[in-house]
Enzyme design. Structure first.
Site, PDB file in Angstrom:
ATOM      1  N   SER A   5      63.753  61.351  47.777  1.00 54.45           N
ATOM      2  CA  SER A   5      62.400  61.182  47.256  1.00 54.45           C
ATOM      3  C   SER A   5      62.029  62.364  46.370  1.00 54.45           C
ATOM      4  CB  SER A   5      61.394  61.080  48.404  1.00 54.45           C
ATOM      5  OG  SER A   5      60.076  61.125  47.899  1.00 54.45           O
ATOM      6  N   HIS A  28      64.002  57.564  44.996  1.00 57.39           N
ATOM      7  CA  HIS A  28      62.718  57.084  45.474  1.00 57.39           C
ATOM      8  C   HIS A  28      61.579  57.797  44.743  1.00 57.39           C
ATOM      9  CE1 HIS A  28      60.399  54.936  48.551  1.00 57.39           C
ATOM     10  NE2 HIS A  28      59.609  56.004  48.633  1.00 57.39           N
ATOM     11  N   ASP A  30      57.510  58.073  44.564  1.00 56.50           N
ATOM     12  CA  ASP A  30      56.239  57.785  45.216  1.00 56.50           C
ATOM     13  C   ASP A  30      55.102  57.830  44.208  1.00 56.50           C
ATOM     14  OD1 ASP A  30      56.905  57.456  48.045  1.00 56.50           O
ATOM     15  OD2 ASP A  30      57.565  59.538  47.934  1.00 56.50           O
ATOM     16  N   MET A  32      51.129  57.419  43.838  1.00 54.73           N
ATOM     17  CA  MET A  32      49.890  57.441  44.619  1.00 54.73           C
ATOM     18  C   MET A  32      48.695  57.530  43.675  1.00 54.73           C
ATOM     19  SD  MET A  32      50.993  60.160  47.568  1.00 54.73           S
ATOM     20  CE  MET A  32      52.686  60.272  48.159  1.00 54.73           C
ATOM     21  N   HIS A  61      57.840  53.254  44.953  1.00 56.76           N
ATOM     22  CA  HIS A  61      56.989  52.935  46.105  1.00 56.76           C
ATOM     23  C   HIS A  61      55.542  53.140  45.684  1.00 56.76           C
ATOM     24  CE1 HIS A  61      55.620  54.243  50.417  1.00 56.76           C
ATOM     25  NE2 HIS A  61      55.122  53.077  50.062  1.00 56.76           N
ATOM     26  N   MET A  63      51.913  53.292  46.341  1.00 59.85           N
ATOM     27  CA  MET A  63      50.834  53.460  47.320  1.00 59.85           C
ATOM     28  C   MET A  63      49.522  53.417  46.544  1.00 59.85           C
ATOM     29  SD  MET A  63      52.660  56.339  49.690  1.00 59.85           S
ATOM     30  CE  MET A  63      53.866  56.831  48.431  1.00 59.85           C
ATOM     31  N   MET A 132      57.196  52.302  56.945  1.00 59.15           N
ATOM     32  CA  MET A 132      56.706  53.675  56.875  1.00 59.15           C
ATOM     33  C   MET A 132      56.768  54.313  58.257  1.00 59.15           C
ATOM     34  SD  MET A 132      56.091  54.374  53.765  1.00 59.15           S
ATOM     35  CE  MET A 132      55.331  55.976  54.053  1.00 59.15           C
ATOM     36  N   ASP A 170      60.963  55.225  55.435  1.00 61.80           N
ATOM     37  CA  ASP A 170      60.466  56.349  54.652  1.00 61.80           C
ATOM     38  C   ASP A 170      59.513  57.180  55.504  1.00 61.80           C
ATOM     39  OD1 ASP A 170      59.479  58.113  52.782  1.00 61.80           O
ATOM     40  OD2 ASP A 170      58.476  56.612  51.554  1.00 61.80           O
TER      41      ASP A 170
END
Length: 221
Positions: A5, A28, A30, A32, A61, A63, A132, A170
Site C-alpha cells: 500500500s 494498492h 488508497d 480517501m 481502494h 474510501m 477491512m 487490508d
C-alpha cells in the site's frame, strides 16, 4: 498475492517507492475523500500519473462517498481493480456493472463491523472482496482478527464453486498477522507500513509471500 500500500510510502518519491516493490502482484492505492473517512489522500489525477510509471497492476481502494459517480473513471484511466465500499452506496451491483463497462475489475469492501451476510448474494457480480481488518481511514492500525470469519465464509463459497473472486484483506497485515489471514483463506494481502517501513521493501514483499506459501502448505498437509 502481495499488494503493498503506497499510503505508507513517501509521497514525495512515489515513482521510486513503486520501483522499490518490483515483484509485487498489485500496488494498492488508497483514495480517501475526507467525507466517507476522516482523512484526505490522493485522487484520480495522481492515479493517472502512477499508471504511467509502473507496470504493476493498480488496485484502487476508494474510501469515498458516491462511488457510482467516481469509481468508473478510475477503471477508464487504466486501474486494474477498483474497489468501493458497500456502506457508501445503495446499489453496489450497478456500480460494479459500470466499473466493468469501463474496463476494470470490480471490488466490494466492507468495514470491520459490517456483516458480510447481506452481501453474499451479490458477490457473484464482483471480482474481489476486500475485507477491512482495521477501520478505514488511517494506516498503521492494529489487526482485528474477528473479521477473518468473513474471509472464511466467502472462502467456503469460492471453494465450493459458488463464487469466483479474490478474497483480499487490508489493515494491520505484517509477518505476525499474515499467517492467520492465510489460514482463513485470503488470496491477496495488503501491507503498508510492514513493507515500506523496512530497509528493503522488495525483500519484505517476498518474505511475506513466502510466509503465505508456508502457511498454505501447512494447511494442506
Amino acid at each position: 498475492m502481495i499488494a503493498p500500500s503506497i499510503l505508507s510510502a513517501d509521497f514525495a518519491r512515489l515513482a521510486e517507492e513503486m520501483q522499490a516493490v518490483e515483484g509485487a502482484d498489485w500496488l494498492h492505492v488508497d483514495v480517501m475523500d475526507n467525507h466517507f473517512v476522516p482523512n484526505l489522500t490522493l485522487g484520480l489525477p495522481v492515479v493517472q500519473s502512477l499508471l504511467k510509471t509502473t507496470d504493476i497492476p493498480l488496485d484502487c481502494h476508494l474510501m469515498i462517498e458516491d462511488p457510482g459517480r467516481w469509481a468508473p473513471p478510475y477503471a477508464e484511466a487504466g486501474a486494474y481493480n477498483v474497489t468501493f465500499h458497500a456502506e457508501a452506496t445503495e446499489d453496489p451491483v450497478a456500480v460494479a456493472r459500470d466499473i466493468h463497462a469501463a474496463g476494470g475489475k470490480a471490488g466490494l469492501s466492507v468495514k470491520p463491523n459490517t456483516p458480510i451476510e447481506p452481501y453474499l448474494e451479490i458477490l457473484r457480480n464482483f471480482d474481489t472482496l476486500l475485507v477491512m481488518s482495521v477501520e478505514p481511514g488511517f494506516g498503521g492500525q492494529s489487526f482485528i482478527p474477528q473479521v477473518l470469519d468473513k474471509a472464511r465464509a466467502v472462502r467456503r463459497l469460492v471453494d465450493s464453486g459458488e463464487l469466483r473472486l479474490v478474497v483480499e484483506i487490508d489493515g494491520g497485515i505484517n509477518m505476525n498477522t499474515i499467517e492467520a489471514a492465510a489460514e482463513a483463506g485470503v488470496d491477496c494481502f495488503v501491507a503498508g507500513s510492514a513493507v515500506y517501513g523496512t530497509p528493503d521493501p522488495a525483500a519484505t514483499v517476498e518474505a511475506l509471500r513466502e510466509k503465505v506459501i508456508e502457511t498454505e502448505r501447512a494447511v494442506r498437509s
